[in-house]
Motif scaffolding. Structure first.
Motif, short mmCIF file in Angstrom:
data_model
loop_
_atom_site.label_atom_id
_atom_site.label_comp_id
_atom_site.label_asym_id
_atom_site.label_seq_id
_atom_site.Cartn_x
_atom_site.Cartn_y
_atom_site.Cartn_z
N ILE A 340 0.84 -1.21 0.00
CA ILE A 340 0.00 0.00 0.00
C ILE A 340 0.87 1.25 0.00
CG2 ILE A 340 -1.68 1.36 1.32
CD1 ILE A 340 -2.78 -1.31 2.40
N ALA A 341 1.85 1.31 0.90
CA ALA A 341 2.68 2.50 1.03
C ALA A 341 3.52 2.75 -0.22
CB ALA A 341 3.58 2.36 2.26
N GLY A 342 4.11 1.69 -0.78
CA GLY A 342 4.90 1.86 -1.99
C GLY A 342 4.06 2.37 -3.14
N ALA A 343 2.84 1.85 -3.28
CA ALA A 343 1.94 2.31 -4.33
C ALA A 343 1.57 3.78 -4.13
CB ALA A 343 0.68 1.45 -4.34
N ALA A 344 1.37 4.19 -2.89
CA ALA A 344 0.99 5.58 -2.61
C ALA A 344 2.12 6.55 -2.97
CB ALA A 344 0.61 5.73 -1.14
N VAL A 345 3.34 6.18 -2.68
CA VAL A 345 4.48 7.04 -3.03
C VAL A 345 4.58 7.22 -4.54
CG1 VAL A 345 7.00 7.21 -3.03
CG2 VAL A 345 5.80 6.54 -0.94
N LEU A 346 4.48 6.13 -5.28
CA LEU A 346 4.54 6.21 -6.74
C LEU A 346 3.39 7.05 -7.30
CD1 LEU A 346 5.50 2.51 -7.57
CD2 LEU A 346 6.99 4.52 -7.64
N THR A 347 2.22 6.92 -6.69
CA THR A 347 1.07 7.71 -7.15
C THR A 347 1.29 9.19 -6.92
OG1 THR A 347 -0.42 5.86 -6.66
CG2 THR A 347 -1.42 8.04 -6.88
N ALA A 348 1.85 9.54 -5.78
CA ALA A 348 2.14 10.95 -5.50
C ALA A 348 3.07 11.53 -6.56
CB ALA A 348 2.76 11.09 -4.11
N LEU A 349 4.09 10.78 -6.93
CA LEU A 349 5.04 11.27 -7.94
C LEU A 349 4.36 11.49 -9.29
CD1 LEU A 349 8.14 9.01 -7.11
CD2 LEU A 349 7.76 11.40 -6.46
N THR A 350 3.44 10.62 -9.66
CA THR A 350 2.76 10.79 -10.94
C THR A 350 1.80 11.99 -10.91
OG1 THR A 350 0.98 9.24 -10.36
CG2 THR A 350 2.91 8.35 -11.47
N MET A 351 1.17 12.23 -9.77
CA MET A 351 0.27 13.39 -9.67
C MET A 351 1.06 14.69 -9.77
SD MET A 351 -2.60 11.83 -9.53
CE MET A 351 -3.81 13.08 -9.12
N PHE A 352 2.22 14.76 -9.12
CA PHE A 352 3.05 15.96 -9.21
C PHE A 352 3.53 16.15 -10.65
CE2 PHE A 352 4.31 15.08 -4.55
CZ PHE A 352 3.20 15.78 -4.10
N ALA A 353 3.90 15.05 -11.31
CA ALA A 353 4.38 15.14 -12.69
C ALA A 353 3.26 15.61 -13.62
CB ALA A 353 4.92 13.80 -13.16
N THR A 354 2.03 15.15 -13.38
CA THR A 354 0.90 15.59 -14.20
C THR A 354 0.67 17.08 -14.04
OG1 THR A 354 -0.14 13.41 -13.93
CG2 THR A 354 -1.54 15.21 -14.71
N ALA A 355 0.79 17.58 -12.80
CA ALA A 355 0.59 19.01 -12.55
C ALA A 355 1.61 19.85 -13.31
CB ALA A 355 0.68 19.29 -11.06
N MET A 356 2.82 19.33 -13.48
CA MET A 356 3.88 20.09 -14.15
C MET A 356 3.98 19.80 -15.64
SD MET A 356 6.95 19.93 -11.30
CE MET A 356 6.94 18.14 -11.21
N SER A 357 3.14 18.89 -16.16
CA SER A 357 3.26 18.47 -17.55
C SER A 357 2.65 19.49 -18.50
CB SER A 357 2.57 17.12 -17.75
OG SER A 357 1.17 17.25 -17.58
N SER A 358 3.07 19.42 -19.73
CA SER A 358 2.49 20.24 -20.80
C SER A 358 2.21 19.32 -21.98
CB SER A 358 3.45 21.35 -21.22
OG SER A 358 4.66 20.82 -21.71
N GLY A 359 1.02 19.43 -22.53
CA GLY A 359 0.65 18.55 -23.64
C GLY A 359 -0.38 17.54 -23.21
N SER A 360 -1.43 17.40 -24.00
CA SER A 360 -2.54 16.52 -23.64
C SER A 360 -2.14 15.05 -23.64
CB SER A 360 -3.70 16.74 -24.60
OG SER A 360 -3.29 16.54 -25.94
#
Length: 455
Positions: A340-360
């Motif tokens: 559970i914890a490992g999955a949550a850490v990876l999810t956090a990183l993807t959410m931050f990356a999405t916020a900083m991404s450009s392009g659909s």
């Protein structure tokens, strides 16, 4: 049967667990799989349940247009399901432990199917809100009852895999909902879409009524399968057996006593933070794809299915991962928490990356990856309740209390996201908020949650 945790384990306990689990796997009865038929019925129930949950978010842009409402007000409508669902997890968990999974899930499936069908006749905001409240109340017994059934029907080294099958069905339902709802809306309009989807649940309810009984009293179970299940629930655990306590009903006092332990509250907070992320997806993904990334409504409906397809695969992978760890000698309580914890850490990183991404295209890829990493936790999130409780009497209660916290987070996600979007004019703050809560969830499960609940 009440299980009392021993104060210490001998140095060879890991090897003993590994050998016991391997022996059980080798002794699995061939062709005697009634337990998997029960999982299949629960899976069908879950798909219909999540079709009804997810279809409103697909129809939201059209409903917002028809009713002339803001993002914030739509957040209120979307949250109307989640608040009563979260609150009702508390009494329904106790009711399932008290009256059994059969009765409670039968009532629930009939009610949520009826409510979903009636949604097609709604024409006012107030009616939508009232029906979504009723849907939240009626759907709340699903997972605590499924957990109770799984705990009764499966040995420990199969529980996460079994759970992962019907949990992956949540992703299937959410993956089917956007394209199916889009097609039905295009052909018949959104009212007919709700009516058609609402009728499906009655079929699954009939399957549950016919198939489900407790293993001890089921006429169709083979003695070899029953023996296999019973052996797998005892071997490889540091427990003592108290047969009399297992048959004792859970009183209100017993249930209330669970809240005095920090372990319970760590699970509530962890569940709140984790489920907030999931409900960000359920509530706002189609609208995000349309408004933030510029996709047309028909394309957004189909693209919104992609993350859930990836998530369905990840649920199975995550369940298998923790069961493999257990077979290799890892304590079940730790195996579930760490995944559970490992999955949550990876999810956090993807959410931050999405916020900083450009392009659909990049945004769709990152959101799909985020749902994959999140979903690695899903089966373990529920199976953890059977490992943290040192008595089977409280399995549904513990699972539903954790899920109460989870759906409080789910209730906050739609309206908080709507407010953030209206306030800041975009989805970046909403994505960062979801990522931060994913990190908090990882901390709760990996660091704070260290002790099982005592008897």
């Amino acid at each position: 049967m009440e299980y009392k945790v021993q104060s210490s384990a001998p140095p060879t306990v890991r090897l003993e667990r590994e050998a016991a689990a391997a022996a059980l796997r080798a002794a699995r009865p061939k062709g005697k799989n009634l337990r998997w038929v029960i999982i299949a019925v629960i899976t069908l129930l879950t798909i219909t349940n999540y079709l009804d949950r997810g279809n409103l978010s697909v129809a939201a842009p059209q409903i917002m247009h028809d009713l002339n409402i803001s993002n914030t007000m739509m957040g209120v409508i979307l949250s109307a399901f989640v608040w009563p669902y979260a609150i009702m997890n508390l009494p329904t968990g106790w009711a399932i432990d008290r009256f059994g999974a059969k009765v409670m899930l039968t009532l629930a499936a009939g009610l949520w199917s009826l409510v979903a069908l009636l949604t097609g006749f709604a024409r006012h905001v107030e009616t939508f809100i009232g029906l979504r409240v009723a849907l939240g109340v009626s759907e709340s017994p699903l997972f605590p009852a499924a957990l109770k059934a799984t705990d009764a029907w499966f040995p420990d080294h199969e529980k996460a895999v079994a759970t992962s099958i019907y949990i992956s069905a949540t992703q299937v339902g959410l993956a089917i909902a956007p394209p199916a709802a889009t097609v039905l809306m295009a052909a018949f309009g959104w009212p007919a879409m709700f009516i058609i989807m609402g009728t499906v649940g009655f079929i699954a309810m009939l399957g549950w009524i016919v198939i489900y009984r407790e293993p001890a009293s089921h006429r169709w179970i083979h003695p070899d399968e029953k023996a296999y299940i019973q052996a797998g629930q005892l071997k490889g655990q540091d427990i003592e057996l108290d047969v009399a306590a297992e048959n004792t009903n859970v009183s209100a006092k017993d249930w209330i006593s669970l809240f005095k332990y920090p372990t319970t509250w760590f699970m509530v907070i962890g569940g709140f933070s984790l489920q907030y992320v999931f409900w960000f997806y359920i509530s706002w993904l189609p609208t995000y794809l349309q408004k933030a990334q510029g996709f047309a409504i028909d394309r957004a409906g189909f693209l919104a299915a992609v993350p859930y397809i990836a998530g369905g695969v990840a649920v199975l992978v995550g369940g298998q991962l923790s069961d493999v760890l257990i077979v290799r000698g890892v304590d079940p309580f730790r195996a579930r928490r760490y995944v559970i914890a490992g999955a949550a850490v990876l999810t956090a990183l993807t959410m931050f990356a999405t916020a900083m991404s450009s392009g659909s295209s990049i945004a769709v890829v990152l959101l799909t990856l985020g749902m994959f990493t999140y979903s690695l936790s899903s089966a373990n999130y529920w199976t953890l309740a059977s490992n943290v409780a040192t008595t089977k009497r409280f399995v549904a209660s513990i699972g539903s209390i954790q899920n109460f916290g989870g759906f409080m987070g789910g209730a906050c996600a739609p309206i908080t996201t709507g407010i953030l979007v209206d306030r800041f004019g975009g989805f970046v703050p909403a994505l960062i908020t979801a990522g931060a809560l994913a990190l908090l969830s990882a901390f709760m499960y990996a660091v704070a949650l260290r002790k099982r609940l005592p008897v």
